[in-house]
Design an enzyme around this catalytic site. Sequence first.
Site, PDB file in Angstrom:
ATOM      1  N   LYS A 246      46.046  14.700   3.207  1.00  0.00           N
ATOM      2  CA  LYS A 246      46.552  16.001   3.197  1.00  0.00           C
ATOM      3  C   LYS A 246      48.163  15.881   4.050  1.00  0.00           C
ATOM      4  CE  LYS A 246      42.066  17.678   5.055  1.00  0.00           C
ATOM      5  NZ  LYS A 246      41.488  18.635   6.003  1.00  0.00           N
TER       6      LYS A 246
ATOM      7  N   TYR B  48      39.853  25.654  -0.833  1.00  0.00           N
ATOM      8  CA  TYR B  48      38.680  25.712   0.307  1.00  0.00           C
ATOM      9  C   TYR B  48      38.116  27.033   0.180  1.00  0.00           C
ATOM     10  CZ  TYR B  48      40.518  21.911   3.215  1.00  0.00           C
ATOM     11  OH  TYR B  48      40.933  20.576   3.450  1.00  0.00           O
TER      12      TYR B  48
ATOM     13  N   PHE C  27      39.530  29.787  10.965  1.00  0.00           N
ATOM     14  CA  PHE C  27      40.672  29.045  10.618  1.00  0.00           C
ATOM     15  C   PHE C  27      41.139  28.865   9.188  1.00  0.00           C
ATOM     16  CE2 PHE C  27      36.789  26.355  10.684  1.00  0.00           C
ATOM     17  CZ  PHE C  27      36.798  25.965   9.256  1.00  0.00           C
TER      18      PHE C  27
ATOM     19  N   ARG D  93      32.816   9.818   2.451  1.00  0.00           N
ATOM     20  CA  ARG D  93      32.491  10.394   3.647  1.00  0.00           C
ATOM     21  C   ARG D  93      32.522   9.650   4.841  1.00  0.00           C
ATOM     22  NH1 ARG D  93      33.493  16.095   3.827  1.00  0.00           N
ATOM     23  NH2 ARG D  93      31.520  16.349   4.906  1.00  0.00           N
TER      24      ARG D  93
ATOM     25  N   THR E  40      34.216  15.423  10.603  1.00  0.00           N
ATOM     26  CA  THR E  40      35.038  16.289  10.441  1.00  0.00           C
ATOM     27  C   THR E  40      36.334  16.420  11.691  1.00  0.00           C
ATOM     28  OG1 THR E  40      33.500  17.945   8.897  1.00  0.00           O
ATOM     29  CG2 THR E  40      35.766  18.934   9.990  1.00  0.00           C
TER      30      THR E  40
ATOM     31  N   ARG F 116      39.300   8.835  10.162  1.00  0.00           N
ATOM     32  CA  ARG F 116      39.670   9.824  11.072  1.00  0.00           C
ATOM     33  C   ARG F 116      39.394   9.446  12.717  1.00  0.00           C
ATOM     34  NH1 ARG F 116      36.492  14.661   7.998  1.00  0.00           N
ATOM     35  NH2 ARG F 116      38.264  15.604   6.682  1.00  0.00           N
TER      36      ARG F 116
ATOM     37  N   ASN G  70      42.977  16.490  10.607  1.00  0.00           N
ATOM     38  CA  ASN G  70      42.461  15.225  10.327  1.00  0.00           C
ATOM     39  C   ASN G  70      42.703  14.459   9.103  1.00  0.00           C
ATOM     40  OD1 ASN G  70      41.360  17.024   8.221  1.00  0.00           O
ATOM     41  ND2 ASN G  70      39.285  17.040   9.450  1.00  0.00           N
TER      42      ASN G  70
ATOM     43  N   HIS H 168      40.813  14.481   2.972  1.00  0.00           N
ATOM     44  CA  HIS H 168      39.638  15.264   2.382  1.00  0.00           C
ATOM     45  C   HIS H 168      39.037  14.788   1.708  1.00  0.00           C
ATOM     46  CE1 HIS H 168      37.475  18.410   0.502  1.00  0.00           C
ATOM     47  NE2 HIS H 168      37.819  17.923  -0.535  1.00  0.00           N
TER      48      HIS H 168
ATOM     49  N   GLU I 199      35.916  19.920  -7.543  1.00  0.00           N
ATOM     50  CA  GLU I 199      37.387  19.628  -6.978  1.00  0.00           C
ATOM     51  C   GLU I 199      38.069  18.577  -7.986  1.00  0.00           C
ATOM     52  OE1 GLU I 199      35.981  20.090  -2.488  1.00  0.00           O
ATOM     53  OE2 GLU I 199      36.429  18.227  -3.150  1.00  0.00           O
TER      54      GLU I 199
END
Length: 169
Positions: free
Chosen positions: A29, A69, A77, A105, A111, A122, A132, A135, A146
């Site tokens: 990100k 998203y 948010f 993951r 998260t 993270r 964070n 993704h 995606e």
Amino acid sequence: AAAVPAAVYMLQDQEAHAAEMERTFIAIKPDGVQRGLISEIVSRFERKGYKLVAIKLIVPSKEFAEKHYHDLKERPFFNGLCDFLSSGPVLAMVWEGEGVIKYGRKLIGATDPQKSEPGTIRGDLAVVVGRNIIHGSDGPETAKDEIALWFEPKELVSYTSNAEKWIYG
Ligand code: ADP
């Protein structure tokens, strides 16, 4: 029993591995890009043994971020998150390997970085949930959607890595 040439076993192994290969969408990100964490993050996936099959640096539009998203559109948010994702360059990637969706993951961590274990991306490199840095697709269906959203089929590069026989046996 009749001796089976080693090469036959090797072929069967490779076929079995090929059947289990999967691809996931991973994005660094804008915060991760701005903080100079591209090489750190890419190297964690690379050293694990996953294969990079697509990569590009893009600034997504707000509309594009909202598509990415869409599952979160009812969350409070959501607007801030989409503003943030479209606020600067994002490094979009597709990584391939056995179990890469689920284990990717794990490499990323929870998260909320406050809940991510040390040793995860993270956990090691981020502090708050809104920043964070990375993704990763959360399942096979999302991965498929995606990858299709972020990449044209021709941008996905299929190739044999010489390291594969040392990673998978
Ligand atoms: P993940 O990215 O781990 O799959 P989610 O899909 O639940 O997590 O959320 C997507 C992204 O939305 C998170 O990575 C994070 O950037 C942001 N986010 C999630 N929860 C919050 C929150 N409570 N406040 C702000 N941002 C959040």
